[in-house]
Design an enzyme around this catalytic site. Structure first.
Site, PDB file in Angstrom:
ATOM      1  N   CYS A 146      89.143  43.508  66.391  1.00 33.13           N
ATOM      2  CA  CYS A 146      89.546  44.824  65.918  1.00 33.13           C
ATOM      3  C   CYS A 146      91.166  44.885  66.164  1.00 33.13           C
ATOM      4  O   CYS A 146      91.738  44.392  67.169  1.00 33.13           O
ATOM      5  CB  CYS A 146      89.002  45.691  66.894  1.00 33.13           C
ATOM      6  SG  CYS A 146      89.650  47.341  66.945  1.00 33.13           S
ATOM      7  N   TYR A 171      92.928  50.363  55.517  1.00 38.82           N
ATOM      8  CA  TYR A 171      91.676  51.277  55.736  1.00 38.82           C
ATOM      9  C   TYR A 171      91.500  52.390  54.603  1.00 38.82           C
ATOM     10  O   TYR A 171      90.340  52.509  53.965  1.00 38.82           O
ATOM     11  CB  TYR A 171      91.452  51.787  56.946  1.00 38.82           C
ATOM     12  CG  TYR A 171      91.118  50.683  58.134  1.00 38.82           C
ATOM     13  CD1 TYR A 171      89.809  50.384  58.414  1.00 38.82           C
ATOM     14  CD2 TYR A 171      92.153  50.131  58.792  1.00 38.82           C
ATOM     15  CE1 TYR A 171      89.538  49.418  59.467  1.00 38.82           C
ATOM     16  CE2 TYR A 171      91.847  49.044  59.785  1.00 38.82           C
ATOM     17  CZ  TYR A 171      90.429  48.766  60.048  1.00 38.82           C
ATOM     18  OH  TYR A 171      90.343  47.981  61.217  1.00 38.82           O
TER      19      TYR A 171
END
Length: 348
Positions: A56, A187
């Site tokens: 992450c 994203y």
């Protein structure tokens, strides 16, 4: 990245809403761990456990800053595996799939311990109070700032100033643009639910990357002449760009390795202790290509790209600058936190 919570365990999450642009939920647990303990959680060695995942980018920031500041011996680390289901990050890397300190198989357990029925995403990074087993905070932008400002009594000798007072306004301004256009921008491309949403996100992302290239063409670091919080925030996205975002998220105007200034800048940081040695390319690829099954239904993880070029000369030192200012580099990672060689850059 948080999994959707509205499903039974073991199911994969859904990340794309057809016809809509991606909008990140930014409401995090804002409790802070501070030197004066004003929120009820004072800084204390051994009291808390940082839960992260090398896959992450938001969690990777905390791994970098914790190492740069030398907090390993006062703030323990639990690492989740690279994949998760809709409900929670899990401790797949530990024997029996249970965190050895907290005694839980799922990070969700720590969230539920403090907030029964917690309705939001179970995100990393998170800091958990060991004695109670309760999550304290998952406010990732604030966590690293507090590592710099609130944990100073436990910084290693020679720890760098990542958020110096005289540069904070500029760091905040630069970091804001990095977050909205780059960190979250990739994203927005990858999770776009319409062509128009994707096109707009793509244009915003590369406009900002071009601006950052111009900024970094004549200076080694983003703010001032040393590494700061802003560099940490940009690096974790750049480290994932060619391995994941270029293909998986369709951020494909050009690879990072085809953007000369940003590519040299990223290699400079990667080769700096604390940055590359916290980067696990295998887990990064596994996370995105397996977890985002609505984007990659086969869950096949690509073999490429060739990562050996991360160790090539960058020549950024010719711009001057002092990576750690008046401080010193951190020592080698502690043995238990070394990224496995097979997950890193081939060195031969």
């Amino acid at each position: 990245m948080a999994p959707d919570t509205h499903s039974s365990d073991s199911e994969q999450g859904s990340y794309v809403t057809t016809g809509q642009e991606f909008v990140r939920d930014t409401k995090y647990i804002e409790t802070r761990i501070t030197a004066d303990g004003r929120d009820g959680y004072p800084v204390e060695p051994g009291r808390y456990r940082l839960i992260a995942a090398r896959a992450c980018p938001w969690a990777n920031r905390t791994l970098i800053v914790r190492r740069l500041l030398g907090l390993e011996n006062v703030l323990s680390l639990g690492l989740c595996g690279p994949t998760h289901d809709k409900n929670s990050w899990t401790f797949d890397l530990d024997p029996g799939g249970v965190d050895p300190v907290l005694g839980i198989p799922r990070l969700k357990d720590a969230y539920e311990k403090r907030f029964p029925g917690y309705p939001k995403g179970i995100t990393v990074p998170a800091v958990v109070e060991i004695a109670t087993g309760e999550v304290v905070t998952n406010d990732f932008p604030q966590i690293t700032i507090d590592f710099s400002l609130e944990w100073t009594a436990y910084h290693r000798d020679g720890a760098p100033q990542l958020y110096p007072e005289h540069l904070r306004a500029e760091i905040d301004e630069v970091s804001k643009g990095i977050y909205t256009e780059v960190n979250n921008g990739v994203y927005r491309c990858g999770f776009a639910g319409s062509q128009d949403a994707y096109d707009a996100a793509y244009d915003r992302l590369f406009t900002k990357l071009d601006e950052l290239s111009e900024r970094l063409a004549q200076q080694r670091y983003l703010v001032g002449d040393t590494i700061t919080e802003a560099d940490v925030r940009l690096f974790t996205t750049l480290a994932r760009f060619d391995a994941v975002y270029h293909g998986h998220f369709k951020c494909n105007r050009s690879k990072l390795s085809e953007m000369p200034v940003l590519w040299a800048y990223a290699r400079d940081l990667f080769q700096t202790p604390g940055f590359g040695d916290t980067t696990d390319f295998t887990q990064i690829k596994q996370h995105y290509y397996i977890v985002h099954s609505d984007i990659n239904p086969t869950q096949i993880v690509p073999k490429g790209p060739d990562l050996r070029n991360w160790l090539t000369p960058h020549h950024r030192e010719e711009l001057g600058g002092r990576p750690f200012g008046d401080g010193t580099p951190p020592g080698p990672p502690i043995a238990a936190e070394v990224v496995p060689a097979q997950n890193w850059v081939p060195t031969s």
